[in-house]
Structure formats: C-alpha cells, structure tokens
Design an enzyme around this catalytic site. Structure first.
Site, PDB file in Angstrom:
ATOM      1  N   ASP A  72       6.765 -37.016 -67.511  1.00 14.84           N
ATOM      2  CA  ASP A  72       6.652 -36.181 -66.318  1.00 14.84           C
ATOM      3  C   ASP A  72       8.044 -35.763 -65.844  1.00 14.84           C
ATOM      4  OD1 ASP A  72       6.166 -35.092 -63.758  1.00 14.84           O
ATOM      5  OD2 ASP A  72       4.419 -36.376 -63.477  1.00 14.84           O
ATOM      6  N   LYS A  97      10.658 -31.364 -58.601  1.00 11.44           N
ATOM      7  CA  LYS A  97      11.228 -31.230 -57.258  1.00 11.44           C
ATOM      8  C   LYS A  97      12.370 -32.233 -57.069  1.00 11.44           C
ATOM      9  CE  LYS A  97       6.936 -29.560 -55.159  1.00 11.44           C
ATOM     10  NZ  LYS A  97       5.901 -29.795 -54.130  1.00 11.44           N
TER      11      LYS A  97
END
Length: 242
Positions: free
Chosen positions: A148, A152
């Site tokens: 992952d 952000k």
C-alpha cells in the site's frame, strides 16, 4: 501415537483468527472484504494443511519436511504470483504472509487445485512474524510486491518500507539472498530506493544503482493489471544481502 513435532505444533487446526497487536501504527487496515463460499470452505478445511499459527520460532526445515531454498512473499494479495512461483519451482519452499482473509482463501483454493505442498501461509502482521517467529538468515529471497503506497503525506508513517522494517528484512535474508520489491506509485518508489540504499546490509543490484528491470518470473496480479489500466508505470527494485 507419537508426540507432535515442531511442524505439527505450528500447523493450525482451524480457520485463522483475526489478530490485533500492540503496535501503534500499522502499514495496513484490516478490510472485512467479501469471503466467497469457496474461500470460506478453504479457510475452514484447507487451513490445517497449509496454514500456520506460530507461537514461537518456526523450524522451517521441520515445517516443510526438508532443507531447500526458501522464499517469502509478504502481502501476497490474492496469491497469483506466489501460486505461479510455487508451481514452477517445486524444489523451493515458499512462505506467504497476508492479513486479508479473502486473499488467503483464494490462495488456499489454488494450492488445493494444483496439489502443491511447498507453500505455507501465515495470516498475521508481517512485522510481528519477523520479530517473533522467523529465525535470522532463513530466506534466499523475499518479495514485497505492490505494498500500500499510502499516498497522502499524513499517512506516510504507515508505509511498510521504512528503515527498521528494511533492516528486519535484511536480517532474515541469507548472505547473497535477494530482496525484490515493486510499486506502481512513483513517489513511493523513490522513497523505497532512498530507504533501501541507506541500509548498510543491502546492495543495489541495478547496474546504475537505481531501479531494476522487471523480473521475468513475476506474474502480473489483478492489482497490477488495474494499475496498468489507469496508466500507472511499475518501478522494480532488487537488492542483495551482503
């Protein structure tokens, strides 16, 4: 009846439970996901054969019943790559680590269909498994494919590929063993390259010290295909334990 050996103690007799652990920051969020009827059956009936619930250090030779080259795939998703490698290389043993149960169930179904016996699966946080259950220098190869990216900035602290984790990976590679990584998120690729290059136990195998060619043996996964449809390029890294 003989007493169970180390491998018997480590193989579970039921579907893998969900584990919580005390680390404040995790690199994953446990998604409920939809477990199909077939995956649910696999998690119940095939887990005793392929699944592992280690309580301490794993004796990998006892677990697989032989001494052979070993590879770990961390976060194997739906298991396409791991399944293909295990089928292609019956002379090697594979340990898959994944926290998401639908993917684990899908891999178990594939292992049953191909009658493979050179794969074992742990459904638990990789950081815990490395710290608590795996002996040092136990793998000839470790794969971390498409973790992952946590794009952000406020979530960058959740990224798996950070200094302490990279040192743990290096500690679990045999001298001369290889660490293969891939991502389709360029900022994460650049961060990975920086972190890995800073680890003194690892040396970049790319000729110019940058990104590596995509390995021919890697099977394209569903997630990689989705990224390709969105126009994402793939960045590969290959390092060796020195």
């Amino acid at each position: 009846m003989e007493s169970p050996g180390p491998a018997d103690d480590q193989l579970g007799g039921r579907c893998p439970p969900r584990h919580e652990h005390p680390r404040a920051i995790r690199s994953f969020v446990t998604r409920a996901g939809r477990v199909t009827e077939g995956q649910a059956r696999a998690l119940e009936s095939l887990w005793p054969q392929y699944g592992l619930e280690p309580a301490g250090r794993i004796d990998l030779a006892a677990l697989f019943g032989r001494s052979a080259p070993r590879c770990a795939e961390i976060g194997f998703g739906n298991g396409e790559n791991l399944l293909a490698l295990a089928a292609r290389h019956p002379e090697r043993d594979y340990l898959g680590i994944e926290v998401h149960r639908p993917g684990v169930g899908r891999l178990l179904l594939g292992l049953e269909a191909l009658k493979l016996n050179n794969v074992r699966v742990i459904c638990r946080d990789t950081v815990e498994v490395l710290e608590q259950n795996l002996p040092p220098a136990c793998f000839e190869e470790i794969l971390v494919l498409f973790p992952d990216p946590w794009p952000k900035k406020r979530h960058h602290k959740r990224r798996l590929i950070q200094g302490p984790f990279v040192r743990a990976l290096a500690d679990h590679l045999c001298p001369g063993g290889t660490l293969q990584l891939a991502t389709d998120w360029q900022p994460y690729a650049e961060s990975m390259l920086t972190v890995l290059s800073a680890e003194p136990l690892l040396r970049n195998l790319a000729p110019a010290g940058g990104f590596a060619p995509s390995p021919r043996e890697r099977t394209e996964t569903r997630f990689e295909r989705r990224g390709a449809r969105l126009g994402h390029a793939v960045w590969d890294l290959a390092f060796t334990r020195i």
